[in-house]
Design an enzyme around this catalytic site. Structure first.
Site, PDB file in Angstrom:
ATOM      1  N   ASP A 177       0.816  -1.222   0.000  1.00  0.00           N
ATOM      2  CA  ASP A 177       0.000   0.000   0.000  1.00  0.00           C
ATOM      3  C   ASP A 177       0.853   1.277   0.000  1.00  0.00           C
ATOM      4  O   ASP A 177       2.082   1.208  -0.086  1.00  0.00           O
ATOM      5  CB  ASP A 177      -0.970  -0.059   1.201  1.00  0.00           C
ATOM      6  CG  ASP A 177      -2.358   0.467   0.865  1.00  0.00           C
ATOM      7  OD1 ASP A 177      -2.475   1.302  -0.062  1.00  0.00           O
ATOM      8  OD2 ASP A 177      -3.325   0.047   1.526  1.00  0.00           O
ATOM      9  N   TRP A 227      -2.733   3.350  -6.055  1.00  0.00           N
ATOM     10  CA  TRP A 227      -3.889   4.147  -6.484  1.00  0.00           C
ATOM     11  C   TRP A 227      -3.653   4.939  -7.777  1.00  0.00           C
ATOM     12  O   TRP A 227      -4.249   6.005  -7.981  1.00  0.00           O
ATOM     13  CB  TRP A 227      -4.313   5.124  -5.372  1.00  0.00           C
ATOM     14  CG  TRP A 227      -4.163   4.578  -3.979  1.00  0.00           C
ATOM     15  CD1 TRP A 227      -4.563   3.351  -3.540  1.00  0.00           C
ATOM     16  CD2 TRP A 227      -3.570   5.229  -2.846  1.00  0.00           C
ATOM     17  NE1 TRP A 227      -4.252   3.215  -2.199  1.00  0.00           N
ATOM     18  CE2 TRP A 227      -3.650   4.347  -1.757  1.00  0.00           C
ATOM     19  CE3 TRP A 227      -2.985   6.491  -2.659  1.00  0.00           C
ATOM     20  CZ2 TRP A 227      -3.156   4.673  -0.495  1.00  0.00           C
ATOM     21  CZ3 TRP A 227      -2.501   6.811  -1.399  1.00  0.00           C
ATOM     22  CH2 TRP A 227      -2.587   5.904  -0.337  1.00  0.00           C
ATOM     23  N   ASP A 248      -9.730   3.397  -3.850  1.00  0.00           N
ATOM     24  CA  ASP A 248     -10.410   2.176  -3.400  1.00  0.00           C
ATOM     25  C   ASP A 248     -11.797   2.052  -4.018  1.00  0.00           C
ATOM     26  O   ASP A 248     -12.451   3.047  -4.310  1.00  0.00           O
ATOM     27  CB  ASP A 248     -10.584   2.198  -1.878  1.00  0.00           C
ATOM     28  CG  ASP A 248      -9.275   1.893  -1.160  1.00  0.00           C
ATOM     29  OD1 ASP A 248      -8.252   1.694  -1.833  1.00  0.00           O
ATOM     30  OD2 ASP A 248      -9.303   1.864   0.084  1.00  0.00           O
ATOM     31  N   ALA A 267       1.694   8.804  -9.318  1.00  0.00           N
ATOM     32  CA  ALA A 267       3.004   8.881  -9.991  1.00  0.00           C
ATOM     33  C   ALA A 267       2.987   8.107 -11.313  1.00  0.00           C
ATOM     34  O   ALA A 267       3.996   7.529 -11.718  1.00  0.00           O
ATOM     35  CB  ALA A 267       4.128   8.373  -9.073  1.00  0.00           C
TER      36      ALA A 267
END
Ligand code: NAG
Ligand code: NAG
Ligand code: NAG
Ligand code: NAG
Length: 461
Positions: A156, A222, A243, A225
């Protein structure tokens, strides 16, 4: 753009063919989207050994393991928030109230059922639920996971210290909003694979590669970058967006999103998915409150875009309808095809003009090849039932001068033989899942040939 020739993975493959454990060419591990169960969408951090053993046993008993659902993945909340790390070894300390036999004890039991065990950590100082993160402990944690018998790591992106922030933050959730979350814009020529994010994910990739155990690597950053630009050389999958929520549209704070906004985003990231590397649309919410039609569409869309298929609903409480969705053999076969690694692509948008970025009405018409044939999927994003038509001329791979046997992937049955076009009613938020095979003499005789003007299905989809 990435060059395969200079990809770090290829280089490491050539230099150390026996120790590398990330680009898992010597096994089939990681070549196709991962399938299994993950605890987050149903239990959050309220997990324990019992819940994973129940899930594992259910995967076996419900016949899901035999269909390919083999990973039992622990998400956030498995470690001890108080004890944190062992002062001597610096290893993360397991919460033994939740896992009395430790993670290795659970791994043994899960392996005993012929399944694999996944674990969770974070590239920052803490995980998203504030348990120990792996920053600066990448090698120790990778070795620990390997010693425990772990087969998969979800990694994560929470609690990043200021000096580890990206020089040019880029977060897809601010796309097309007036809020500029991406404060400082990167120059045209900026290479996001040089970002701190990419460096930190590579640190864990390299630590995993040093282990003599195959551990699949799923990055959960997510879409930040521009991970899609360096995902394939870093991990087997990479999350492309925030999410998932168990709802059709909308979002919660710019962190979690419904099924349609995630789909809309995924459509702009199709070309990066193929064998060994998959854009991850997040774990499934099938069974968690969507309507039956929405459950079908959610599962089918994740399957045909070749996202990992990780069940997120309690398997001991599953309804027969939900189970039937997870057990759709033909959609699973499309997702896990050994010959065609890429996703289905939209061949037209439908409600909106092609390539419209729209979080409530993304593309409705998709086609894709599998070893079983040419497939067409038609999503109904509207609030009412509509009749949708496959116009053969519009579909790459279909020939409007030929006749095709049309097969319904939901019932597993052939519908009939059609030429030029095929129409079917589709309920609100439902999806038609079809396969087209050129009609042979035999099938023409076996099936009543239907003309292109008489095309109502007996059963609405
Ligand atoms: C990702 O990398 C694998 C292994 O090197 C390669 O086979 C695959 O084609 C790559 N995917 C894309 C979309 O380039
Ligand atoms: C998305 O598409 C629908 C249907 O065309 C349209 O009504 C809606 O305004 C669009 N949404 C946005 C934010 O543009
Ligand atoms: C499927 O394969 C056919 C024949 O090779 C090709 O023309 C078509 O573009 C492919 N369609 C898709 C969606 O990949
Ligand atoms: C209004 C707006 O900014 N639309 C953009 C949303 O994102 C897509 C995909 O990048 C662009 O093409 C649109 O111009």
């Amino acid at each position: 753009m990435r060059s395969t020739l200079f990809s770090p993975i290829l280089v490491s493959l050539l230099s150390s063919p026996f120790t590398q454990a990330l680009q898992l060419e010597s096994t089939n591990e990681g070549r196709l989207p991962a399938m299994g169960f993950n605890s987050w969408n149903c239990f959050n951090e309220h997990i324990n050994e019992e819940k994973f053993l129940t899930a594992a046993q259910q995967l076996v008993d419900l016949g899901l393991k035999d269909l390919g659902y083999t990973y039992v993945n622990i998400d956030d909340g498995w470690s001890d928030k108080e004890l944190w790390r062992d002062p001597e070894t610096k290893r993360i300390i397991v919460d033994t109230k939740k896992f009395p036999d430790g993670i290795s004890g659970l791994a043994d039991k899960v392996h005993g059922l012929g399944l694999k065990l996944g674990i969770y950590s974070d590239r920052g100082t803490k995980t998203c639920a504030s348990y120990p993160g792996s920053m600066d402990y990448e090698d120790i944690d990778a070795k620990t996971f390997s010693d425990w018998g772990v087969d998969y790591l979800k990694y994560d992106n929470c609690f990043i210290p200021d000096d580890e922030e990206d020089e040019y933050p880029w977060a897809p959730e601010w796309w097309n909003t007036t809020h500029d979350g991406n404060k400082i814009h990167a120059p045209e020529s900026y290479d996001f694979s040089t970002s701190r994010s990419a460096q930190r994910y590579r640190a864990m990739r390299d630590a995993l590669k040093k282990q003599d155990r195959i551990i699949q690597f799923g990055m959960c950053n997510w879409g930040h970058a521009h991970v899609e630009q360096w995902g394939n050389v870093t991990a087997q999958s990479w999350r492309i967006w925030g999410d998932i929520l168990p709802q059709w549209t909308g979002h919660k704070d710019y962190i979690a999103w419904g099924v349609m906004p995630i789909l809309n985003h995924a459509l702009f990231h199709l070309s990066q998915t193929n064998f060994w590397g998959h854009a991850d649309m997040d774990m499934l919410e099938v069974g968690n409150g969507l309507t039956p039609a929405e459950d079908r569409s959610h599962f089918a869309l994740w399957a045909i875009l070749k996202s990992p298929l990780l069940i997120g609903t309690p398997l001991d409480k599953i309804s027969p309808e939900t189970l039937a969705v997870f057990k759709n053999k033909e959609l699973i076969a499309f997702n896990q095809d050994e010959e065609f690694g890429g996703p289905a692509w939209p061949y037209k948008w439908g409600v909106n003009p092609d390539w419209t970025w729209n979080q409530t009405h993304p593309a409705e018409y998709y086609s894709g090849n599998s070893t079983a044939g040419l497939h067409v999927f038609m999503l109904n994003t509207l609030e009412e039932k509509v009749t949708k038509t496959v116009v053969f001329d519009e579909v790459p791979g279909l020939d409007s001068t030929k006749r095709y046997t049309v097969h319904d992937m939901w019932t597993g049955e052939d519908i009939g033989i059609y030429e030029k076009e095929f129409s079917t009613p589709v309920e609100s938020h439902d999806i038609a899942a079809l396969r087209f095979n050129e009609a042979s003499k035999d099938t023409e005789e076996a099936l009543k040939v239907q003309g292109s003007r008489d095309q109502q299905l007996q059963r609405p989809l």
